[in-house]
Design an enzyme around this catalytic site. Structure first.
Site, mmCIF file in Angstrom:
data_model
loop_
_atom_site.group_PDB
_atom_site.id
_atom_site.type_symbol
_atom_site.label_atom_id
_atom_site.label_comp_id
_atom_site.label_asym_id
_atom_site.label_seq_id
_atom_site.Cartn_x
_atom_site.Cartn_y
_atom_site.Cartn_z
ATOM 1 N N ASP A 1 0.830 -1.216 0.000
ATOM 2 C CA ASP A 1 0.000 0.000 0.000
ATOM 3 C C ASP A 1 0.863 1.264 0.000
ATOM 4 O OD1 ASP A 1 -2.379 1.390 -0.004
ATOM 5 O OD2 ASP A 1 -2.649 1.286 2.170
ATOM 6 N N ASN B 1 -11.061 -2.302 -5.368
ATOM 7 C CA ASN B 1 -10.298 -1.286 -6.100
ATOM 8 C C ASN B 1 -10.967 -0.848 -7.418
ATOM 9 O OD1 ASN B 1 -7.071 -2.544 -4.991
ATOM 10 N ND2 ASN B 1 -8.233 -0.812 -4.211
ATOM 11 N N TRP B 2 -12.036 -1.562 -7.844
ATOM 12 C CA TRP B 2 -12.792 -1.117 -9.030
ATOM 13 C C TRP B 2 -13.485 0.215 -8.769
ATOM 14 C CZ3 TRP B 2 -11.753 -3.887 -13.254
ATOM 15 C CH2 TRP B 2 -11.386 -5.231 -13.124
ATOM 16 N N GLU C 1 1.107 -13.477 12.274
ATOM 17 C CA GLU C 1 1.654 -12.311 12.968
ATOM 18 C C GLU C 1 1.534 -11.132 12.003
ATOM 19 O OE1 GLU C 1 2.938 -12.369 16.135
ATOM 20 O OE2 GLU C 1 2.255 -14.457 16.191
HETATM 21 C C1 IPE Z 1 -5.439 -2.705 -0.216
HETATM 22 O O1 IPE Z 1 -5.118 -1.357 -0.304
HETATM 23 C C2 IPE Z 1 -5.394 -3.342 -1.575
HETATM 24 C C3 IPE Z 1 -4.079 -3.457 -2.184
HETATM 25 C C4 IPE Z 1 -2.937 -3.149 -1.631
HETATM 26 C C5 IPE Z 1 -4.070 -3.999 -3.513
HETATM 27 P P1 IPE Z 1 -6.251 -0.231 -0.441
HETATM 28 O O2 IPE Z 1 -5.526 1.054 -0.554
HETATM 29 O O3 IPE Z 1 -7.196 -0.575 -1.531
HETATM 30 O O4 IPE Z 1 -7.023 -0.353 0.946
HETATM 31 P P2 IPE Z 1 -7.868 0.734 1.745
HETATM 32 O O5 IPE Z 1 -8.855 1.352 0.805
HETATM 33 O O6 IPE Z 1 -6.889 1.752 2.252
HETATM 34 O O7 IPE Z 1 -8.497 -0.025 2.864
HETATM 35 C C1 IPE Z 2 -1.706 0.263 -3.327
HETATM 36 O O1 IPE Z 2 -1.455 1.616 -3.346
HETATM 37 C C2 IPE Z 2 -1.934 -0.303 -4.704
HETATM 38 C C3 IPE Z 2 -3.335 -0.613 -5.019
HETATM 39 C C4 IPE Z 2 -4.309 -0.604 -4.164
HETATM 40 C C5 IPE Z 2 -3.646 -0.992 -6.389
HETATM 41 P P1 IPE Z 2 -2.630 2.676 -3.302
HETATM 42 O O2 IPE Z 2 -3.023 3.018 -4.692
HETATM 43 O O3 IPE Z 2 -3.742 2.230 -2.436
HETATM 44 O O4 IPE Z 2 -1.911 3.929 -2.652
HETATM 45 P P2 IPE Z 2 -2.513 4.931 -1.566
HETATM 46 O O5 IPE Z 2 -2.968 4.100 -0.422
HETATM 47 O O6 IPE Z 2 -3.644 5.640 -2.229
HETATM 48 O O7 IPE Z 2 -1.366 5.833 -1.226
HETATM 49 MG MG MG Z 3 -4.130 2.418 -0.475
#
Ligand code: IPE
Ligand code: IPE
Ligand code: MG
Length: 253
Positions: free
Chosen positions: A31, A79-80, A218
């Site tokens: 993330d 994520n969609w 963990e």
């Molecule tokens: C979790 O991250 C999904 C991935 C790392 C692919 P998100 O950025 O989508 O999660 P939330 O929205 O902060 O919970």
């Molecule tokens: C994780 O990074 C990758 C995916 C969820 C695809 P993010 O895109 O969620 O990055 P932040 O959390 O918005 O910084």
């Molecule tokens: Mg994120």
């Protein structure tokens, strides 16, 4: 605050033999790509590209750390909800990443698997995923699992649907259904449960990742954004795991 508390209490405990052996399966919620790009005044996709480059470095670090299984969260069923531009950019990145990395992954002894629902992905991407799985099928040095259009609740729902179909067709007796039965219907059926789950970017949540499988994992939450996550940071977390006391609900006499 939360992270420090978890680490301190783990350090104070007597390490268990399971932990001293090191984590066999590490799962990573990668993330922080968007924030990494935004901090540089660049579009979010710039961060996703930087993040994708990190995966190889972490995969390559696994054999020396005796991590046999690495599972990474690349795209969630939620994520969609992002803009069409970001989603399309990510799908294109996945296609390019797979095409570009296939040969290196094969030659480096990495066996690649995908988990998640493929139905919503485009045909070209599904084809590349199938091909990568087949080409690396004979490898055993590191098992890399990429969670793409993956969500735990979706996975469990799909598993239960298949299980119910088997019951309806008379192939399965409901009286025989136990934890092990359900495990066999999950996308992760051939994988051991994660021993350690790492999330980058400072968020202390699971976001629908491997909920069933990580019941006794963990957890380590680190502030580093994924594109800045180096093999040294990874190695530090993996070695810190060895000091933990995994009790699995039991108690020392
Ligand atoms: C979790 O991250 C999904 C991935 C790392 C692919 P998100 O950025 O989508 O999660 P939330 O929205 O902060 O919970
Ligand atoms: C994780 O990074 C990758 C995916 C969820 C695809 P993010 O895109 O969620 O990055 P932040 O959390 O918005 O910084
Ligand atoms: Mg994120």
């Amino acid at each position: 605050m939360f992270r420090r508390k978890v680490t301190d209490s783990a350090e104070a405990a007597t390490p268990s033999p399971e932990a001293q052996q090191g984590p066999r399966h590490v799962a990573v919620i990668m993330d922080g790509n968007g924030r990494w790009a935004q901090a540089r005044g660049r579009p979010r996709l710039f961060g996703h590209h930087a993040g994708a480059k990190r995966v190889r470095e972490i995969v390559n670090a696994c054999p020396d750390l005796r991590v046999k299984y690495l599972t990474v969260f690349a795209f969630s069923t939620e994520n969609w909800k992002r803009t069409q531009t970001e989603v399309a950019g990510l799908m294109s990145l996945f296609r390019r990443y797979i095409s570009k990395e296939t040969r290196a992954l094969r030659d480096e002894g990495v066996r690649v698997r995908f988990i998640g629902d493929r139905m919503r992905l485009d045909a070209k991407l599904i084809c590349l995923m199938d091909e990568l799985e087949t080409i690396t099928e004979g490898n055993d040095r590191v098992h890399l699992t990429i969670a793409l259009n993956y969500g735990s609740r979706d996975e469990v729902s799909r598993a239960i649907k298949h299980l119910a179909e088997d019951v309806a067709a008379g192939r399965l007796d409901p009286a025989d259904v136990d934890e092990e039965t359900l495990t066999k219907y999950l996308d992760t059926k051939v994988l051991p449960d994660p021993d350690l789950v790492i999330r980058t970017s400072g968020e202390a949540r699971i976001s629908n990742f491997l909920l069933w499988q990580s019941a006794y994992a963990e957890y380590e939450f680190v502030d580093t954004l994924w594109p800045d996550f180096t093999k040294d940071i990874f190695a530090g977390i993996v070695s810190g795991y060895g000091g933990r006391d995994r009790r699995f609900g039991g108690a020392k006499p």
